[in-house]
Write a protein that holds these residues in place. Structure first.
Motif, PDB file in Angstrom:
ATOM      1  N   HIS A  90       0.831  -1.213   0.000  1.00 41.63           N
ATOM      2  CA  HIS A  90       0.000   0.000   0.000  1.00 41.63           C
ATOM      3  C   HIS A  90       0.863   1.260   0.000  1.00 41.63           C
ATOM      4  O   HIS A  90       0.638   2.181  -0.795  1.00 41.63           O
ATOM      5  CB  HIS A  90      -0.958  -0.017   1.202  1.00 41.63           C
ATOM      6  CG  HIS A  90      -2.017   1.026   1.136  1.00 41.63           C
ATOM      7  ND1 HIS A  90      -2.913   1.118   0.096  1.00 41.63           N
ATOM      8  CD2 HIS A  90      -2.323   2.029   1.989  1.00 41.63           C
ATOM      9  CE1 HIS A  90      -3.726   2.136   0.302  1.00 41.63           C
ATOM     10  NE2 HIS A  90      -3.386   2.704   1.459  1.00 41.63           N
ATOM     11  N   LEU A 121       1.316   4.133  -3.075  1.00 43.19           N
ATOM     12  CA  LEU A 121       1.122   5.569  -2.895  1.00 43.19           C
ATOM     13  C   LEU A 121       2.401   6.363  -3.146  1.00 43.19           C
ATOM     14  O   LEU A 121       2.370   7.586  -3.190  1.00 43.19           O
ATOM     15  CB  LEU A 121       0.599   5.860  -1.488  1.00 43.19           C
ATOM     16  CG  LEU A 121      -0.776   5.286  -1.153  1.00 43.19           C
ATOM     17  CD1 LEU A 121      -1.185   5.676   0.258  1.00 43.19           C
ATOM     18  CD2 LEU A 121      -1.829   5.721  -2.152  1.00 43.19           C
ATOM     19  N   MET A 144       5.093  11.876   0.290  1.00 40.40           N
ATOM     20  CA  MET A 144       4.181  11.211  -0.630  1.00 40.40           C
ATOM     21  C   MET A 144       3.994  12.143  -1.832  1.00 40.40           C
ATOM     22  O   MET A 144       3.396  13.214  -1.712  1.00 40.40           O
ATOM     23  CB  MET A 144       2.825  10.928   0.034  1.00 40.40           C
ATOM     24  CG  MET A 144       1.851  10.192  -0.869  1.00 40.40           C
ATOM     25  SD  MET A 144       0.307   9.736  -0.008  1.00 40.40           S
ATOM     26  CE  MET A 144      -0.430  11.349   0.272  1.00 40.40           C
ATOM     27  N   GLU A 170      -3.983   9.467  -9.158  1.00 46.37           N
ATOM     28  CA  GLU A 170      -4.685   8.367  -8.495  1.00 46.37           C
ATOM     29  C   GLU A 170      -4.987   8.647  -7.027  1.00 46.37           C
ATOM     30  O   GLU A 170      -5.746   7.910  -6.395  1.00 46.37           O
ATOM     31  CB  GLU A 170      -3.883   7.065  -8.600  1.00 46.37           C
ATOM     32  CG  GLU A 170      -3.686   6.548 -10.003  1.00 46.37           C
ATOM     33  CD  GLU A 170      -2.530   7.231 -10.754  1.00 46.37           C
ATOM     34  OE1 GLU A 170      -2.432   7.025 -11.971  1.00 46.37           O
ATOM     35  OE2 GLU A 170      -1.744   7.969 -10.125  1.00 46.37           O
ATOM     36  N   LEU A 171      -4.409   9.695  -6.457  1.00 46.64           N
ATOM     37  CA  LEU A 171      -4.603  10.009  -5.046  1.00 46.64           C
ATOM     38  C   LEU A 171      -5.763  10.961  -4.771  1.00 46.64           C
ATOM     39  O   LEU A 171      -6.074  11.229  -3.620  1.00 46.64           O
ATOM     40  CB  LEU A 171      -3.322  10.623  -4.455  1.00 46.64           C
ATOM     41  CG  LEU A 171      -2.078   9.746  -4.446  1.00 46.64           C
ATOM     42  CD1 LEU A 171      -0.909  10.502  -3.826  1.00 46.64           C
ATOM     43  CD2 LEU A 171      -2.335   8.455  -3.695  1.00 46.64           C
ATOM     44  N   VAL A 220      -6.376  15.835  -2.657  1.00 45.04           N
ATOM     45  CA  VAL A 220      -5.813  14.551  -2.243  1.00 45.04           C
ATOM     46  C   VAL A 220      -6.784  13.878  -1.266  1.00 45.04           C
ATOM     47  O   VAL A 220      -7.278  14.501  -0.327  1.00 45.04           O
ATOM     48  CB  VAL A 220      -4.420  14.730  -1.593  1.00 45.04           C
ATOM     49  CG1 VAL A 220      -3.860  13.398  -1.128  1.00 45.04           C
ATOM     50  CG2 VAL A 220      -3.459  15.402  -2.581  1.00 45.04           C
ATOM     51  N   ALA A 260      -5.536   8.608   1.620  1.00 45.93           N
ATOM     52  CA  ALA A 260      -4.115   8.643   1.260  1.00 45.93           C
ATOM     53  C   ALA A 260      -3.329   9.430   2.307  1.00 45.93           C
ATOM     54  O   ALA A 260      -2.244   9.013   2.729  1.00 45.93           O
ATOM     55  CB  ALA A 260      -3.931   9.266  -0.127  1.00 45.93           C
ATOM     56  N   THR A 320      -2.984   7.327   5.382  1.00 46.29           N
ATOM     57  CA  THR A 320      -1.952   6.303   5.198  1.00 46.29           C
ATOM     58  C   THR A 320      -0.566   6.902   5.392  1.00 46.29           C
ATOM     59  O   THR A 320       0.298   6.292   6.029  1.00 46.29           O
ATOM     60  CB  THR A 320      -2.068   5.654   3.806  1.00 46.29           C
ATOM     61  OG1 THR A 320      -3.331   5.008   3.703  1.00 46.29           O
ATOM     62  CG2 THR A 320      -0.949   4.648   3.561  1.00 46.29           C
ATOM     63  N   LEU A 321      -0.341   8.102   4.855  1.00 45.77           N
ATOM     64  CA  LEU A 321       0.940   8.775   5.048  1.00 45.77           C
ATOM     65  C   LEU A 321       1.199   9.010   6.536  1.00 45.77           C
ATOM     66  O   LEU A 321       2.295   8.728   7.042  1.00 45.77           O
ATOM     67  CB  LEU A 321       0.967  10.101   4.286  1.00 45.77           C
ATOM     68  CG  LEU A 321       2.204  10.984   4.491  1.00 45.77           C
ATOM     69  CD1 LEU A 321       3.470  10.289   4.004  1.00 45.77           C
ATOM     70  CD2 LEU A 321       1.999  12.330   3.791  1.00 45.77           C
TER      71      LEU A 321
END
Length: 138
Positions: free
Chosen positions: A21, A25, A41, A46-47, A54, A58, A61-62
């Motif tokens: 994952h 990203l 990131m 796609e984000l 954004v 995402a 996740t960062l």
């Protein structure tokens, strides 16, 4: 730098490319030291969630990945590295529009099994996009 520190850094740096994952990203480690990590990131289409904003997932996740790296930024290298985020809270402060993001995480308290981390995600101008707190279990 001690041999333990070099081993720890190598262990943590190996985590990112092997996390599907995080790899998808484009998350990468920029800085790492004991109890602190900075991850980046890069923006890609796609984000986004809508338009050029954004997606919060995402950004989350960062933040989670940065906290994980900071939690693993320790002098001792465990015999069998394993662990998991057991709590994560993210506050979205402002929209990140079509830009790269950086997250700085630091351990604010470390126990025997839990590490408590604070994370800030910022855009290239330094604007706070989101902040979070994470609890990581070893």
């Amino acid at each position: 730098m001690s041999e333990n520190q070099q081993t720890r850094i190598a262990l943590v740096e190996a985590f990112i490319p092997h996390s599907p994952h995080a790899k998808a990203l484009g998350i990468a480690i920029e800085e790492i030291e004991v109890d602190r990590a900075v991850l980046a990131m890069p923006f890609k289409d796609e984000l986004v969630t809508m338009g050029d904003v954004v997606h919060g997932g995402a950004i989350s996740t960062l933040i989670d990945t940065a906290a994980t790296v900071a939690a693993w930024a320790i002098d001792e290298v465990p015999e069998s590295p394993s662990g998991a985020t057991v709590a994560l809270s993210v506050n979205f402060i402002s929209a990140a529009r079509a830009c790269d993001l950086r997250a700085e995480a630091r351990v604010v308290k470390r126990g025997r099994q839990l590490s408590f981390c604070e994370v800030e995600a910022r855009d290239p101008e330094g604007t706070l996009v989101a902040n979070g707190i994470a609890t990581y279990s070893f």
